[in-house]
Design a protein around this motif. Structure first.
Motif, PDB file in Angstrom:
ATOM      1  N   ALA A  78       0.979  -1.357   0.119  1.00 19.59           N
ATOM      2  CA  ALA A  78      -0.114  -0.758   0.292  1.00 19.59           C
ATOM      3  C   ALA A  78       0.591   1.248   0.018  1.00 19.59           C
ATOM      4  O   ALA A  78       0.794   2.606  -0.271  1.00 19.59           O
ATOM      5  CB  ALA A  78      -0.950   0.032   1.399  1.00 19.59           C
ATOM      6  N   ALA A 152      -3.505  -5.302   1.825  1.00 17.44           N
ATOM      7  CA  ALA A 152      -2.970  -4.297   0.789  1.00 17.44           C
ATOM      8  C   ALA A 152      -4.824  -3.768   0.474  1.00 17.44           C
ATOM      9  O   ALA A 152      -4.985  -2.316   0.353  1.00 17.44           O
ATOM     10  CB  ALA A 152      -2.588  -4.785  -0.155  1.00 17.44           C
ATOM     11  N   ARG A 153      -5.626  -4.370   0.392  1.00 14.36           N
ATOM     12  CA  ARG A 153      -6.852  -3.582  -0.404  1.00 14.36           C
ATOM     13  C   ARG A 153      -7.547  -2.412   0.738  1.00 14.36           C
ATOM     14  O   ARG A 153      -8.763  -2.048  -0.230  1.00 14.36           O
ATOM     15  CB  ARG A 153      -8.064  -5.300  -0.471  1.00 14.36           C
ATOM     16  CG  ARG A 153      -7.415  -5.708  -2.814  1.00 14.36           C
ATOM     17  CD  ARG A 153      -7.471  -3.866  -3.162  1.00 14.36           C
ATOM     18  NE  ARG A 153      -7.047  -3.609  -4.979  1.00 14.36           N
ATOM     19  CZ  ARG A 153      -7.245  -3.059  -5.331  1.00 14.36           C
ATOM     20  NH1 ARG A 153      -6.799  -2.217  -5.292  1.00 14.36           N
ATOM     21  NH2 ARG A 153      -6.673  -3.077  -6.950  1.00 14.36           N
ATOM     22  N   ILE A 156      -5.125   0.541   0.174  1.00 11.60           N
ATOM     23  CA  ILE A 156      -4.737   1.183  -0.872  1.00 11.60           C
ATOM     24  C   ILE A 156      -4.915   2.231  -1.154  1.00 11.60           C
ATOM     25  O   ILE A 156      -5.067   3.477  -1.007  1.00 11.60           O
ATOM     26  CB  ILE A 156      -5.063   0.597  -2.440  1.00 11.60           C
ATOM     27  CG1 ILE A 156      -3.144  -0.479  -2.247  1.00 11.60           C
ATOM     28  CG2 ILE A 156      -4.101   0.816  -3.101  1.00 11.60           C
ATOM     29  CD1 ILE A 156      -2.980  -1.700  -3.390  1.00 11.60           C
TER      30      ILE A 156
END
Length: 284
Positions: A78, A152-153, A156
């Motif tokens: 990220a 991460a999703r 980000i």
């Protein structure tokens, strides 16, 4: 509000509640009802069985390894994507989403192809007496693969929405990179980070497909809780199967409760994150 609009709203709410009751509340009630169908003593006996204890310990162990590794990867990915421009950035974002597109069973088969006895590294692993497939390392690898997008999703879009201004200001005032991350970035992303960790942990403990392929179903050694539930049910022991399944159901309830608490504490977090994701999806 007109009677038609009022009636439509009540109808939609009723349909939504009915759907939740049939497909969410009823299954949970059945799981716990079947788990305690023969009394608390039978329930406790099913959970204290050596094979069940081994499955519980293995599930917790795998999650304890996979989640921190995905936490480190998620923060690093990220940070790189939201704070830096580099060649291959779009490809990295696509690769992060890969486990969402690939069936968990396929990912398990890939690990068998790579680390299995007849795989690419199979002979080398055999020569050095290292077991990956049908052992704990394979389960950990498969779990990491299917769960690494979650942290991460979550981070980000949140970091992209926040921008770089605060961090650049801190750097201009002489702060080091670590000080910027610890005192500026981390406080800003802490709730999104915790949210991603919760989802990652829930998926890690409940993963079945990929783990089923690489585990070998060795009772007492490589069976996680989802695999142990399947074995018990196939052996016509539904009470014990539902007892172990109730632990997984309880995990899901705890995850939902924790998520609701996070959203209540930071109501703008999810709205901001979804807004960025929608903008990304609709951008040319």
């Amino acid at each position: 509000m007109s009677r038609v609009a009022h009636g439509s709203r009540r109808l939609l709410i009723g349909v939504a509640l009915l759907y939740l009751a049939v497909f969410l509340l009823l299954p949970f009630a059945i799981v716990f009802g079947e788990a305690f169908a023969h009394g608390v003593a039978t329930y406790v006996a099913a959970l204290t069985d050596p094979a069940a204890r081994s499955a519980i310990v293995l599930t917790l162990t795998v999650a304890a390894i996979a989640v921190p590794l995905n936490l480190v990867f998620g923060v690093a990915a990220a940070w790189a994507i939201a704070r830096h421009d580099f060649r291959g950035k779009s490809a990295l974002v696509t690769l992060i989403d890969l486990p969402f597109a690939v069936s968990p069973v396929i990912s398990g088969l890939i690990y068998v192809l790579v680390f299995g006895a007849n795989g690419w590294f199979g002979s080398w692993l055999a020569e050095h007496d290292v077991r990956v497939i049908f052992a704990v390392p394979g389960i950990v690898l498969a779990t990491i693969f299917v769960t690494f997008p979650f942290v991460a999703r979550e981070l980000i879009p949140l970091m992209q929405l926040q921008g770089r201004d605060e961090e650049e200001t801190a750097l201009s005032l002489g702060a080091s990179g670590w000080q910027v991350f610890r005192r500026v970035t981390l406080p800003n992303i802490r709730w999104g980070l915790l949210y991603g960790v919760l989802l990652c942990n829930a998926r890690a403990m409940g993963e079945f497909g990929a783990v089923s392929v690489v585990s070998g179903h060795v009772r007492g050694l490589t069976n996680t809780m989802p695999l142990h539930v399947e074995i018990l049910y196939n052996e016509y022991n539904p009470t014990a199967a539902f007892a172990v399944a109730s632990l997984l159901a309880l995990l899901a309830l705890v995850t939902l409760a924790a998520r609701a608490m996070l959203e209540a504490r930071e109501p703008d977090l999810r709205h901001a994150t979804r807004a960025v994701q929608v903008a990304q999806a609709t951008s040319p």
